[in-house]
Design an enzyme around this catalytic site. Structure first.
Site, PDB file in Angstrom:
ATOM      1  N   ASP A  35     -44.296   4.494 -63.755  1.00 42.59           N
ATOM      2  CA  ASP A  35     -43.120   3.641 -63.641  1.00 42.59           C
ATOM      3  C   ASP A  35     -42.777   3.083 -65.015  1.00 42.59           C
ATOM      4  OD1 ASP A  35     -41.262   1.551 -62.464  1.00 42.59           O
ATOM      5  OD2 ASP A  35     -42.137   2.320 -60.622  1.00 42.59           O
ATOM      6  N   HIS A  70     -39.814  -3.363 -63.172  1.00 43.30           N
ATOM      7  CA  HIS A  70     -39.881  -2.605 -61.922  1.00 43.30           C
ATOM      8  C   HIS A  70     -41.308  -2.160 -61.610  1.00 43.30           C
ATOM      9  CE1 HIS A  70     -39.317   1.030 -59.342  1.00 43.30           C
ATOM     10  NE2 HIS A  70     -38.252   0.382 -58.888  1.00 43.30           N
ATOM     11  N   SER A 273     -38.297   2.347 -53.564  1.00 47.79           N
ATOM     12  CA  SER A 273     -39.425   2.126 -54.482  1.00 47.79           C
ATOM     13  C   SER A 273     -40.436   1.174 -53.870  1.00 47.79           C
ATOM     14  CB  SER A 273     -38.924   1.540 -55.801  1.00 47.79           C
ATOM     15  OG  SER A 273     -38.166   2.455 -56.529  1.00 47.79           O
TER      16      SER A 273
END
Length: 449
Positions: A35, A70, A273
């Protein structure tokens, strides 16, 4: 209402709430997170490690940081222990799992496929040395070729074959309709996860629905039946890196933790996600309970134990993640390939590959995996091993698709011949020069092309 993992999402996924149940922890299980990186945060214990592949695929640098945020949020859903929040209410699914961050997205949340493949190649070589058993990829790209020819799919499948359970997000393009699953979630091997919205009502599932943004199957080109399952992914609260740009861009989504010492430590985000991270955490606690489990058996148990819901299986998958049921499930699958759906020109049928054969046993029959007997879009009838179509215009065709501008109106027998049926046209260039047309039927007044 804010949906904390210890509240609504935890109940929806049937994950024990409080007090902390140490049978539902991830001790000794390492999870790779590919990520935007992972920042230092007290809720991640043991402290994770990180290799940065962005712009340096052959010489990754070490050190924890996440300028976007994120990846930290995803890691918190998987492994955060909620230490900074009041009564640990923002803990993740598998607290105390150790996160190995492989940074492949930059400070704006973007990346290139070559960096992701480099990280997967590293994982293929070193997963055994680091005892990494699960890999989470809450990232995706548009489909450009069949899965077998996609280098990113080839890379995740090599990691899967090496014994690492790979979990991928389905994508956030559900509003664009079917065939919107992103790569590498189009791999038939990996676990592809869509998102469900539970409206913050926990055990009350009557108002649950698949999130509108959750990408829909089947997959382009290959027509694999995806997603494999759905999990809570809407308005999840988890940790945020202190340097994250998301805290500036989405300041209104910062969440109070109930204590004076944790200002800015948690954030609310939505997407597949987040749903994928829920499933990765579940895989970690399944492995803690039984470290002999293979990726295929984990996928098969997750799908069979999922809470069945009404809906099109190309949207709902096999149902909603049920953590307790997944842990209680038994059985061994020699394979857990997502089945392909296809058309029989002779009988005017849409057929689904027999999972009892694909997966190695009658206990994995399709009737146990999906919501048996569901009527698909008024045109498809699920009947164990195949789908019966009552009208040829209600059929899916595979391949790369582009949207044909506009819609038109016509009578259609699937809805009783109503003249106000709207049909959306999609065309598919075939390798032999032909063009096939997909006609998707909607109720309502049509707009002329």
């Amino acid at each position: 209402p804010v949906q904390a993992l210890s509240e609504s999402a935890r109940l929806t996924a049937n994950l024990p709430q409080s007090p902390i149940n140490y049978n539902y922890q991830g001790w000794a299980i390492r999870v790779a997170v590919l990520d935007s990186g992972v920042g230092n945060h007290v809720d991640l214990w043991p402290a994770g490690s990180q290799l940065d592949f962005v712009g340096r695929p052959s010489d990754p640098a070490s050190g924890l940081f996440d300028e976007w945020g994120h990846g930290t949020h995803v890691a918190g859903i998987i492994a955060g222990d909620g230490y900074t929040s009041e009564n640990a209410k923002f803990r993740g699914v598998a607290p105390y799992s150790e996160v190995v961050s492989l940074r492949v997205l930059d400070s704006t949340g973007h990346g290139v496929v070559s960096d992701v493949i480099a990280a997967l190649d590293w994982l293929l070589v070193y997963a055994g040395n680091y005892d990494i058993r699960v890999a989470n990829l809450s990232i995706g790209k548009a489909l450009e070729e069949p899965a077998a020819d996609d280098p990113l799919v080839q890379a995740v499948e090599a990691v899967w074959d090496a014994g690492v359970t790979v979990v991928c997000s389905a994508g956030n393009y559900g509003r664009d309709g079917h065939f919107t699953i992103t790569s590498p979630g189009n791999s038939p091997k990996v676990i592809t996860v869509g998102s469900i919205t539970d409206n913050g009502t926990g055990y009350d599932t009557t108002d649950d629905y698949v999130s509108t943004y959750s990408s829909r199957g089947p997959t382009g080109f290959d027509r694999y039946l995806k997603p494999d399952l759905v999990a809570p992914g809407n308005r999840l609260v988890a940790i945020m890196s202190y340097e994250a740009q998301l805290k500036v861009d989405l300041a209104d989504r910062l969440v109070e933790c109930g204590l004076e010492t944790c200002s800015g430590a948690y954030m609310e985000l939505s997407g597949t996600s987040m749903a994928a991270a829920m499933v990765s955490g579940t895989a970690a606690i399944m492995l803690r309970a039984d470290q002999t489990l293979t990726p295929s058996t984990i996928k098969a148990r997750l799908m069979r134990s999922a809470r069945k819901i009404a809906g099109d299986p190309t949207i709902t998958g096999a149902g909603v993640l049920d953590v307790a049921a997944a842990l209680a499930d038994t059985g061994t699958a020699v394979s857990a390939l997502s089945p392909r759906i296809d058309r029989s020109d002779e009988a005017n049928l849409i057929m689904v590959e027999d999972t009892s054969i694909l997966w190695g046993g009658e206990e994995w029959d399709a009737a146990y995996l999906w919501n048996d007997g569901y009527l698909w879009n008024d045109c498809y009838l699920w009947n164990d091993d195949f789908l019966v179509s009552y009208y040829e215009d209600c059929l899916y065709f595979g391949g790369r698709h582009e949207h044909y501008p506009g819609t038109t109106a016509r009578s259609h027998p699937c809805d009783g011949g109503a003249s106000d049926t709207s049909i959306e046209l999609w065309y598919y260039p075939m390798t032999n020069g032909d063009v096939r047309v997909l006609v998707t039927v909607y109720a309502g007044v049509a707009t002329e092309a």
